[in-house]
Design an enzyme around this catalytic site. Structure first.
Site, PDB file in Angstrom:
ATOM      1  N   THR A  35       0.743  -1.133  -0.036  1.00 49.89           N
ATOM      2  CA  THR A  35      -0.025   0.128  -0.030  1.00 49.89           C
ATOM      3  C   THR A  35       0.862   1.234   0.112  1.00 49.89           C
ATOM      4  O   THR A  35       0.359   2.170  -0.250  1.00 49.89           O
ATOM      5  CB  THR A  35      -0.941   0.054   1.036  1.00 49.89           C
ATOM      6  OG1 THR A  35      -0.092  -0.029   2.420  1.00 49.89           O
ATOM      7  CG2 THR A  35      -2.116  -1.007   1.203  1.00 49.89           C
ATOM      8  N   GLY A  36       2.146   0.940   0.360  1.00 45.54           N
ATOM      9  CA  GLY A  36       2.990   2.241   0.339  1.00 45.54           C
ATOM     10  C   GLY A  36       3.410   2.482  -1.271  1.00 45.54           C
ATOM     11  O   GLY A  36       3.236   1.786  -1.996  1.00 45.54           O
ATOM     12  N   ASP A  56       8.789  -7.813   2.648  1.00 45.50           N
ATOM     13  CA  ASP A  56       7.697  -7.764   3.512  1.00 45.50           C
ATOM     14  C   ASP A  56       8.332  -8.141   5.139  1.00 45.50           C
ATOM     15  O   ASP A  56       8.865  -9.169   5.361  1.00 45.50           O
ATOM     16  CB  ASP A  56       6.943  -9.165   3.083  1.00 45.50           C
ATOM     17  CG  ASP A  56       5.832  -9.489   4.056  1.00 45.50           C
ATOM     18  OD1 ASP A  56       5.554  -9.178   4.978  1.00 45.50           O
ATOM     19  OD2 ASP A  56       4.777 -10.317   3.195  1.00 45.50           O
ATOM     20  N   SER A  75       1.327  -1.410   8.084  1.00 42.60           N
ATOM     21  CA  SER A  75       0.161  -2.236   7.672  1.00 42.60           C
ATOM     22  C   SER A  75      -0.946  -1.420   7.059  1.00 42.60           C
ATOM     23  O   SER A  75      -0.945  -0.139   6.944  1.00 42.60           O
ATOM     24  CB  SER A  75      -0.761  -2.218   9.201  1.00 42.60           C
ATOM     25  OG  SER A  75      -1.727  -2.966   8.860  1.00 42.60           O
ATOM     26  N   LYS A  91      -1.599 -11.004   8.934  1.00 43.17           N
ATOM     27  CA  LYS A  91       0.099 -11.352   8.942  1.00 43.17           C
ATOM     28  C   LYS A  91       1.079 -10.200   9.322  1.00 43.17           C
ATOM     29  O   LYS A  91       2.029 -10.417  10.345  1.00 43.17           O
ATOM     30  CB  LYS A  91       0.586 -11.878   7.646  1.00 43.17           C
ATOM     31  CG  LYS A  91      -0.105 -13.439   7.551  1.00 43.17           C
ATOM     32  CD  LYS A  91       0.593 -13.997   6.206  1.00 43.17           C
ATOM     33  CE  LYS A  91       1.980 -14.345   6.026  1.00 43.17           C
ATOM     34  NZ  LYS A  91       2.150 -14.932   4.818  1.00 43.17           N
ATOM     35  N   TYR A 145      -8.157  -6.658  10.930  1.00 39.01           N
ATOM     36  CA  TYR A 145      -7.263  -5.426  11.231  1.00 39.01           C
ATOM     37  C   TYR A 145      -7.340  -5.279  12.841  1.00 39.01           C
ATOM     38  O   TYR A 145      -6.500  -5.263  13.719  1.00 39.01           O
ATOM     39  CB  TYR A 145      -7.889  -4.291  10.621  1.00 39.01           C
ATOM     40  CG  TYR A 145      -6.855  -3.149  10.769  1.00 39.01           C
ATOM     41  CD1 TYR A 145      -5.554  -3.066  10.504  1.00 39.01           C
ATOM     42  CD2 TYR A 145      -7.667  -2.030  11.313  1.00 39.01           C
ATOM     43  CE1 TYR A 145      -4.943  -1.826  10.470  1.00 39.01           C
ATOM     44  CE2 TYR A 145      -6.762  -0.835  11.685  1.00 39.01           C
ATOM     45  CZ  TYR A 145      -5.276  -0.568  11.236  1.00 39.01           C
ATOM     46  OH  TYR A 145      -4.601   0.488  11.462  1.00 39.01           O
ATOM     47  N   TYR A 159       6.712  -8.503  25.248  1.00 41.60           N
ATOM     48  CA  TYR A 159       7.976  -8.235  25.382  1.00 41.60           C
ATOM     49  C   TYR A 159       8.597  -7.235  26.002  1.00 41.60           C
ATOM     50  O   TYR A 159       9.731  -7.359  26.723  1.00 41.60           O
ATOM     51  CB  TYR A 159       8.539  -7.832  23.717  1.00 41.60           C
ATOM     52  CG  TYR A 159       8.887  -8.821  22.797  1.00 41.60           C
ATOM     53  CD1 TYR A 159       7.810  -9.800  22.367  1.00 41.60           C
ATOM     54  CD2 TYR A 159      10.184  -8.969  22.358  1.00 41.60           C
ATOM     55  CE1 TYR A 159       8.103 -10.858  21.702  1.00 41.60           C
ATOM     56  CE2 TYR A 159      10.520 -10.025  21.582  1.00 41.60           C
ATOM     57  CZ  TYR A 159       9.575 -10.878  21.384  1.00 41.60           C
ATOM     58  OH  TYR A 159       9.877 -12.096  20.302  1.00 41.60           O
TER      59      TYR A 159
END
Ligand code: UDP
Length: 317
Positions: A35-36, A56, A75, A91, A145, A159
């Site tokens: 999308t970029g 990716d 995203s 993903k 989403y 994390y």
């Protein structure tokens, strides 16, 4: 300072990249361009402090040298992307966040997750504070989403707690400005492109649903402040300038001077009925951040950008 910006060729990521370069940082963008677009960063061509890897981010990330900060901004973010590419959306939120966190851990870098007001789903409280857990349909069209970002937040906090990583989570509300895609399907590009070309403005449903809109430069200022704050729980960044979609259509007509008609279309499933951030935490953490660009000015600048894109499209066709 050296940052990795995933999704750095996208709308928000490229504006963040501009800001980091202006602050004197080196930036490595990792983006698969689904999308970029490199158009969004081409003005930095020849700048040795910016590097670009087409990849990716759900695949293993190989990055040489030291990294101080990872901004995970990759995203797709438009509701039509959720229908067009639901699995890449899941993903990048799940596997991509894991890879970006793993890279942050390996490099001992700080980490920021670009999350979203979509984690609140179709909210039953308004405005939405970060302490609201949301009202999400996991199997609806937006679930890919919403749930990916909710998982991404959980992974980021894990994390932080388990590995002691220095993390941030920003929840963006509707953000607009130059470099949005003309055909991205969201309300700002749709209405502006329709107004500029004299086509009818398409309102989904009766237009009573609300959104609050933030201009991208203001929003990136909030991101910069959060990057420099010592705060690990999610922080809303957006404006309290809430409008119904019908009001918004009329503002677009006024700003562009367009004579486009308004056309009502079927409502979208699970379309949130209201959305406005509670900025209490934002104000505490971001040192009284406040937006500078009012909606009409921001829309004017965005309309000028879209007019340029439309002229370019006409000249090559
Ligand atoms: N919308 C609309 N017409 C359009 C595009 C969007 O009425 O051509 C509405 C949409 O139904 C939603 C709001 O505008 O209520 C904002 O939609 P957008 O796709 O920008 O993103 P969202 O805030 O829903 O994630």
């Amino acid at each position: 300072m050296r940052a990795v910006v995933t999704g750095g060729a996208g709308f928000l990521g490229s504006h963040l990249t501009d800001r980091l370069l202006r602050e004197g940082w080196d930036v490595l963008i990792i983006d698969n361009l689904i999308t970029g677009s490199t158009d969004n960063i081409s003005h930095h061509s020849g700048n040795e402090r910016l590097k670009f890897i087409k990849q990716d981010v759900t695949e293993y990330l190989f990055v040489d040298g030291e990294v101080d900060f990872i901004f995970h901004f990759a995203s797709p973010a438009s509701p039509i992307d959720f229908i067009r590419m639901p699995i890449p959306v899941l993903k990048v939120g799940a596997l991509g966040t894991h890879k970006a966190l793993g890279l942050a851990k390996a490099k001992n870098a700080k980490f920021m997750l670009a999350s979203t007001s979509e984690v609140y789903g179709d909210p039953l409280v308004s405005p939405q504070p970060e302490t609201y857990w949301g009202n999400v349909n996991p199997i609806g069209p937006r679930g890919v989403y919403d749930e990916a970002k909710r998982y991404a937040e959980a992974m980021t906090m894990a994390y932080h707690h388990f590995h002691g990583l220095d993390t941030r989570i920003v929840r963006f509300f509707n953000t607009y400005g130059p470099r949005m895609r003309l055909d991205d399907g969201r309300v700002v590009p749709n209405f502006l492109a329709q107004a500029l070309t004299g086509k009818p403005i398409t309102i989904y449903g009766d237009g009573s649903q609300t959104r609050s809109f933030g201009y991208v430069e203001d929003i990136v200022e909030g991101v910069w402040r959060l990057a420099n704050a010592d705060f690990h729980e999610p922080v809303n960044i957006g404006t309290e300038d809430e409008h119904t979609v019908l009001e918004f259509a009329k503002i677009v007509l006024e700003v562009t001077g367009s004579k486009s008609a308004i056309e009502f279309m079927p409502a979208l499933p699970d379309d949130p009925k209201q959305r406005r951030p509670d900025l209490t935490r934002n104000q505490q953490v971001l040192n009284k951040w406040s937006p500078n660009v009012i909606l009409k000015d921001g829309l004017k600048r965005t309309a000028d950008y879209f007019q340029g894109r439309l002229d370019l499209r006409a000249s090559v066709s």
